[in-house]
Write a protein that holds these residues in place. Structure first.
Motif, PDB file in Angstrom:
ATOM      1  N   PHE A   1       0.850  -1.206   0.000  1.00  0.00           N
ATOM      2  CA  PHE A   1       0.000   0.000   0.000  1.00  0.00           C
ATOM      3  C   PHE A   1       0.878   1.245   0.000  1.00  0.00           C
ATOM      4  O   PHE A   1       0.695   2.171  -0.787  1.00  0.00           O
ATOM      5  N   PHE A   2       1.886   1.253   0.890  1.00  0.00           N
ATOM      6  CA  PHE A   2       2.721   2.465   1.024  1.00  0.00           C
ATOM      7  C   PHE A   2       3.800   2.525  -0.042  1.00  0.00           C
ATOM      8  O   PHE A   2       4.321   3.598  -0.355  1.00  0.00           O
ATOM      9  N   PHE A   3       4.120   1.383  -0.651  1.00  0.00           N
ATOM     10  CA  PHE A   3       5.096   1.416  -1.768  1.00  0.00           C
ATOM     11  C   PHE A   3       4.579   2.361  -2.851  1.00  0.00           C
ATOM     12  O   PHE A   3       5.350   3.125  -3.450  1.00  0.00           O
ATOM     13  N   ALA A   4       3.262   2.352  -3.118  1.00  0.00           N
ATOM     14  CA  ALA A   4       2.704   3.222  -4.166  1.00  0.00           C
ATOM     15  C   ALA A   4       3.030   4.682  -3.855  1.00  0.00           C
ATOM     16  O   ALA A   4       3.418   5.446  -4.750  1.00  0.00           O
ATOM     17  N   PHE A   5       2.936   5.062  -2.580  1.00  0.00           N
ATOM     18  CA  PHE A   5       3.222   6.480  -2.249  1.00  0.00           C
ATOM     19  C   PHE A   5       4.726   6.743  -2.278  1.00  0.00           C
ATOM     20  O   PHE A   5       5.177   7.815  -2.689  1.00  0.00           O
TER      21      PHE A   5
ATOM     22  N   PHE B   1       6.773   5.330  -4.305  1.00  0.00           N
ATOM     23  CA  PHE B   1       7.041   5.460  -5.758  1.00  0.00           C
ATOM     24  C   PHE B   1       6.607   6.848  -6.219  1.00  0.00           C
ATOM     25  O   PHE B   1       7.360   7.550  -6.905  1.00  0.00           O
ATOM     26  N   ALA B   2       5.407   7.279  -5.779  1.00  0.00           N
ATOM     27  CA  ALA B   2       4.895   8.596  -6.204  1.00  0.00           C
ATOM     28  C   ALA B   2       5.861   9.692  -5.752  1.00  0.00           C
ATOM     29  O   ALA B   2       6.218  10.602  -6.513  1.00  0.00           O
TER      30      ALA B   2
END
Ligand code: HEA
Ligand code: HEA
Ligand code: CUA
Ligand SMILES: [Cu+2]
Lengths: 279, 623, 229
Positions: C40-44, C46-47
């Motif tokens: 879940f937090f990998f997406a942020f 990455f962002a």
């Protein structure tokens, strides 16, 4: 009824014969007629690419289809069998598995290396390579900006005073550098016969190179969903002789001159007034 | 047996509370955003209110079903409990029931209903494409048809095989009486049903123009219909994550004695590899949609290139989820294929370890390939050789699955029953789908075929030709076990042959049309493509008709003919066929101990007594 | 009739589930949910790095956009402190010092709530809004998601505490008396379908502690990325 060995030999023979029949058809009949045709060097490169892909896949496809057909003929339970009889408890065969692993790995590695070589040469340059593509042409280049907006492509010629036209005309035998960008959502400039496709992103200068060869028209499509009239965003471009091009662009510049000062100056990307500005 | 009460936690209460919650949420949202965002005034567009409405609606729906009872009891300190409404008669199918077999059947019918809607959408799409110019739908309606078709199909088929068959069969195949978390299992189903309903409400808000990929900035420019798309995929993502978590926890902790990892049936391996992808890829989708919802409501700038963000971020994040998603669709199909072939070739799976390596290889590689969807986008173009290599490498583990399937047929005693026909068709269709994928993975070739009907036909070959054929193979193979009634063999064969021919006649030409330059998602196309498109559309209608043959067979066989199927209609040696059909609520009288090999065919060479597995009586009676 | 199961439903055979199976379930679930949380937090993450590297129109971090350092540090301190407390509490519970574990557990719950309050305060006194560029957006989204995860984890901690409190009189050895009612699940069956619910409490706390450690680690990484870089 048939011993194991003879199944194997028969399948190998059928595969070899099948491949021997299909390969020439692929190389000489299907391959050359693969899209997108030979209007440019890049397009011709893609035809070669598609042919090589077909050639590599042929033996595997023939083997699998021959095997399926063979199994449906020879490995069947007799009709109306009173009692379910099992086949032999074969759980694996190391040599066959290693052989399959080696051949498929070889085929895949060849395809990857071949594709990379094509990409690093100028065959892959028809696809949008971002602001600084890996492959750049040597000699003189005619930059043509393609501006995508909701629901039309327009074109600007920076070396001719940034004149903007609604129709794409290109001189023959010239290395073209398409600078593709967008004013609103993502579009994708697809010049089918030229073998060019590059996404048009707001705020990005996506570059694709192509060297024009054959005279004639080519289809322009938008290949990325851009909303309501995405389907209507198509056009026809033309490759004309250099003199015809010079005449055409001159006429456009005269027609464009009075309007020039109202248009924003030529730049690789345009920032239209956004819904809101940050900072 | 108590009479199912009308008042109480059941589907009726759930729908009432769901719809009520929706309007309450809409009112609340208007209060919160009323004064400050009133410049929406005239358009009535209020994303915040719609998101709040969806949220409160879903919460109301789940509370009505009874999902809140357990958490509230737990907060009051009551100890955990596992089973709810498992023996309540037919009422248990219409509410929260923790019996994994009930949830499996609920999934089959629930997903069947929604992909039927998706299928109708497909028919309307093909109807419009009968003519190169406007026929019945204007631009926006056509894009909404395509968007809902793609989104509904992808969202539902993601748990299209794991939902019905893994939920029903994995506990049986590993010798357990339940899933690790029975309530979460039921929750994943009801979340999916709420999601499907929410997606259909998009029609009330003018649909959405972005297709199933929902690229920025078009998704921020779109009207309120896109919020239904966001809510749909967020709920599907949550349902996927929880389904994956539940499956993995079950297989890791609840295998019966003697069932080591090397003895698991390949359908369970397909489920495990898919569950890992679901557990890890769906969260990325949910976070991405959370960013998109913030962009649309709180005006953040994640995907707005004028506010510090970039559409490239959405494209990358979507495909980091997107590609594992498509292998989430493919792997269960491979699991079913390798479970069915041994039964109808009367031979053990050939190369069990190779097949498992194949599935795990696909699972691992699926996270390293996502930028093959972005070859022409201009995103770090110098990395394209890497993505070309990693994408083409996936052909190796997939090749293992093929060679194991073919090896299983070697010197077999093949019986062309309906499940076997669908399984064999999977091999042909998935071969064409996979090879067209290898074309797409070659950058120069992809330059022409990206965003064209060729890539659309590619994934219909792998999904419709692969996954849906495996789905129907699973239906014809396991529905007799799940319901206790045979499906009519003759109608099944009619369904298969019409579907197989119509499918190839629909999507084969589409590969060519794509090569000839027809882009995707266009309501109008070049005139010279009309002939081919008409051929495709007519074939698609025949394909749709074959689905009606299936539905007719499904309803007639189960509701009217009701020919009892017996415990083992196929002479399968898999454990679920050693149990009565339908399987009793308590699954096993005693938890079995598993013998060495999941596929003991050809053990005794001569007469294969239909279905006796070497099961030793259990060591620990209580478990 | 096959020798594995009788045709008719014989539900009596469904014994009370042994607590070690439930314990295994919970431990596996804690580890699996930890890996999902990380993604879940990998997406942020990455962002954050992707938008920072693009810095489109130099609007990644316009002037005047600074995260509240003090509050940020306080929030992550609460998270880490709560994690340490829970580890301590788990040790207490295993050695049957249950009142001690409940005290530390309650403290950890308070620290968790404090972290949430501090985050909300931080939002009100940010000095920049969600529309102020890439960093502002990532900050709002990331901290928003962390808050949701923290709330869910506090619910989990509360239930573990509540069960331990309700059965405080029972020693770990004696199995819990039969108690019908909602928690007993199937309304048609009398009695508890879990052998020893109090023993399950140990596994619950073990799983929760492991998960909270992962959440605290994600919190530390968030702090480093959002506040220090
Ligand atoms: C079930 C779903 C599924 C599956 C299994 C696959 C499998 C593959 N896909 Fe596909 N794909 C999709 C669903 C799927 N895809 C979807 C939905 C899209 C578009 C999404 C959108 O844009 O909306 C897409 C788009 C897509 C693209 C982007 C196209 C574009 O938009 O530009 C690419 C490019 O690389 C690609 C490649 C591949 C490859 C290489 C495989 C490989 O896994 C295939 C491997 C299989 C084989 C190769 C056949 C068997 C192997 C052998 C017989 C061994 C021998 C073979 C060789 C040596 C080659 N796919
Ligand atoms: C699971 C995935 C899936 C499936 C099965 C299908 C099935 C079909 N699809 Fe589609 N399709 C997509 C996923 C899928 N599709 C996606 C992702 C897109 C891209 C969207 C976008 O561009 O954004 C797309 C786009 C797409 C287009 C391109 C539109 C465009 O770009 O303009 C077309 C056009 O022909 C099409 C046609 C069809 C057809 C004729 C079928 C037929 O096979 C349909 C046949 C009918 C059924 C499959 C229903 C069967 C179900 C039942 C009978 C119920 C069973 C009941 C029980 C089990 C109880 N699809
Ligand atoms: Cu522009 Cu589609
Ligand atoms: Cu992909």
């Amino acid at each position: 009824m048939w011993s194991r060995g003879s199944h194997g030999r028969r399948l190998a023979a059928l595969t070899v014969i099948g491949t021997a029949i299909v390969l020439p058809l692929v190389v000489f009949v299907l391959g050359p007629n693969m899209p997108p045709g030979k209007a440019t060097q890049v397009a011709a490169g893609q035809v070669v690419d598609n042919t090589v892909l077909l050639v590599v896949m042929t033996p595997f496809t023939v083997f699998i289809l021959v095997y399926l057909g063979y199994a449906l003929v020879c490995f069947r339970a007799p009709k109306g069998e009173a009692e379910l009889r099992d086949g032999p408890p074969l759980r694996g065969h190391l040599r066959a598995q290693v052989a399959w692993l080696v051949t498929t790995t070889a085929a895949v590695l060849f395809l990857a290396i071949f594709g990379t070589a094509e990409l690093l040469a100028d065959n892959g340059s028809g696809s949008g390579g971002g602001p600084s593509p890996a492959w750049k042409p040597g000699g003189t280049v005619l930059p043509v900006q393609v501006i995508g907006q909701q629901w039309e492509f327009t074109y600007r010629y920076p070396t001719y005073g940034g004149v903007e036209t609604a129709q794409l005309v290109l001189p023959q035998g010239v290395e073209i550098a398409f600078h593709v960008t967008s004013l609103d959502v993502v579009h994708s400039f697809w010049a089918y016969e030229l073998g060019v496709k590059a996404d048009a992103n707001p705020g990005v200068d996506n570059i694709a190179y192509v060297k024009t060869k054959k005279l004639g028209t080519f289809q322009i499509r938008c290949a990325e969903l851009c909303g309501l009239w995405h389907g209507y965003m198509f056009d026809t471009g033309k490759i004309v002789t250099r003199s015809q091009f010079a005449a055409w662009i001159g006429a456009r510049r005269r027609q464009f001159a009075p309007v020039a000062k109202y248009l924003p100056p030529y730049s690789t990307t345009y920032a239209p007034d956004p819904p809101y500005r940050a900072g | 047996m108590r009479r199912p009460r009308l008042i109480g936690f059941n589907l009726l209460t759930a729908v009432v509370l769901g719809v009520g919650g929706y309007f309450l949420g809409w009112w609340l949202g208007r209060q919160v955003t009323g004064p400050s965002l009133d410049y929406f005034g005239d358009t009535g567009q209020n994303d915040v209110a719609l998101f709040v409405a969806y949220f409160v609606g879903v919460v109301g729906f789940l509370v009505g079903l009874g999902f809140a009872n357990y958490p509230v009891q737990r907060m009051l300190g009551r100890p955990p409990s596992l089973r709810e409404k498992e023996t309540e008669g037919v009422g248990r199918y219409f509410g929260l029931c923790t019996d994994h077999k009930v949830v499996g059947i609920q999934y089959l019918l629930g997903i069947g209903a929604f992909i039927f809607i998706g299928g109708l959408n497909a028919m309307l799409i093909r109807f419009e494409l009968l003519r190169p110019t406007h026929l019945a739908w204007n631009g926006n309606n056509y894009l909404t048809l395509v968007g809902i078709h793609g989104t509904m199909m992808m969202g539902m088929m993601t748990s299209g095989i794991l939902g019905p068959f893994a939920n029903y069969l994995v506990p049986l195949m590993i010798g357990a009486r339940r899933m690790a978390f029975p309530r979460i299992e039921a929750l994943t189903f009801w979340l999916l049903m709420a999601a499907g309903t929410i997606l259909m409400t998009s029609l009330a808000f003018g649909g959405f123009p972005t297709g199933w990929t929902g690229y920025a900035p078009l998704d921020e420019q779109a009207n309120m219909g896109i919020d239904a798309y966001i809510a749909f995929f967020a709920l599907v993502g949550l349902s996927m994550t929880l389904l994956g978590l539940n499956m993995l926890a079950t297989v890791i902790t609840m295998r019966a004695p003697g069932l080591t990892w090397g003895r698991l049936p390949l359908f369970v391996w397909g489920t495990v590899s898919t569950s890992v992808l679901m557990l890890l890829a769906a969260p990325v989708l949910i976070s991405t949609l959370f960013m998109l919802a913030l962009d649309r409501t709180a005006q953040t700038g994640f995907f707005n290139s004028q506010a510090g963000g970039s559409p490239y971020l959405y494209e990358n994040l979507f495909w980091i989820f997107g590609h594992p998603e498509v292998y989430i669709l493919a792997l269960p199909g491979m699991g079913i294929l390798l479970e069915i072939l041994p039964v109808f070739a009367r031979k053990p799976v050939w190369g069990y370890r190779l097949a498992v390596t194949g599935m795990l290889g696909i699972m691992l590689l699926s996270f390293l390939v996502w930028q093959h969807h972005l070859f022409v986008s201009g995103i770090n173009a110098n990395l394209r050789p890497f993505y070309m290599l990693s994408t083409e490498l996936i052909s190796l583990p997939t090749g293992f699955i093929f060679v194991c399937a073919l090896g299983t047929l070697w010197q077999g005693r093949i019986r062309l029953t309906v499940p076997m026909l669908f399984a064999l068709a999977w091999i042909f269709n998935f071969l064409v789908g996979g090879l067209s994928g290898v074309f797409l993975s070659d950058v120069p070739s992809d330059t022409t075929t990206h965003g064209s009907f060729f890539s659309m036909a590619h994934f219909h070959y792998t999904i419709m030709g692969g996954l849906i054929f495996a789905f129907f193979a699973g239906i014809y193979y396991w529905v007799p076990k799940m319901t206790g009634f045979q499906l009519n063999e003759r109608l099944g064969k009619i369904h298969f042959w019409v579907m197989f021919v119509a499918f190839n006649s629909t999507f084969g030409p589409l590969l060519v049309i794509g090569f000839l330059g027809m882009p995707r998602r266009v309501v109008t196309y070049a005139g010279y493509l009309q002939g081919a498109n008409d051929w495709v559309s007519v074939s698609a209608f025949v394909l749709g008709a074959s689905m009606l043959v299936f539905l007719g067979n499904f309803v007639w066989s189960l509701a009217f003919a009701r020919v009892p199927a017996g415990a083992n209609p196929w002479g399968s040696k898999s454990i679920e066929f050693q149990l009565p059909s339908p399987v009793p609520v308590h699954d096993f009288d005693r938890i079995p101990t598993f013998g060495a090999d999941p596929y003991p065919y050809g053990q005794d060479g001569a007469a294969a007594a239909a279905g006796q597995r070497p099961i030793v009586s259990p060591a620990r009676p209580t478990r | 009739m096959s020798e594995l199961a009788s045709d008719a439903t014989d539900y009596s055979v469904v014994e009370r589930e042994p607590s070690d199976v439930i314990a295994e379930n919970l431990k596996a679930a804690a580890r699996l949910w930890s890996s999902a949380t990380v993604f879940f937090f990998f997406a942020f993450l990455f962002a954050y790095f992707y938008l920072r590297s693009l810095n489109q129109e130099h609007l990644w971090k316009p002037k005047g956009v600074h995260p509240p350092q003090g509050l940020g540090a306080a929030i992550v301190a609460c998270l880490v402190a709560a994690a340490v407390l829970l580890h301590w509490a788990a040790v207490d519970q295993r050695s049957d010092r249950r009142p001690a574990w409940r005290l530390k557990g309650a403290l950890a719950l308070a620290l968790g709530l404090a972290a949430i309050v501090l985050q909300v305060v931080a939002w009100t006194r940010l000095g920049f809004g969600p529309t102020d560029g890439g960093f502002a957006s990532v900050y709002v989204g990331w901290t928003g998601l962390s808050l949701l995860f923290l709330l869910a984890t506090l619910y989990w901690l509360e239930t573990t505490l509540a069960v331990s409190f309700r059965y405080r009189a029972h020693s770990m050895a004696a199995p819990v008396p039969v108690e019908a009612g909602h928690a007993a699940g199937d309304a048609y069956r009398e009695g508890q379908d879990i052998e020893d619910p109090v023993a399950v409490n140990v596994a619950e706390l073990a799983g929760l502690t492991e998960y909270w450690t992962v959440l605290a680690a994600v919190g530390v990484i968030s702090w480093i990325v959002l506040y220090l870089l």
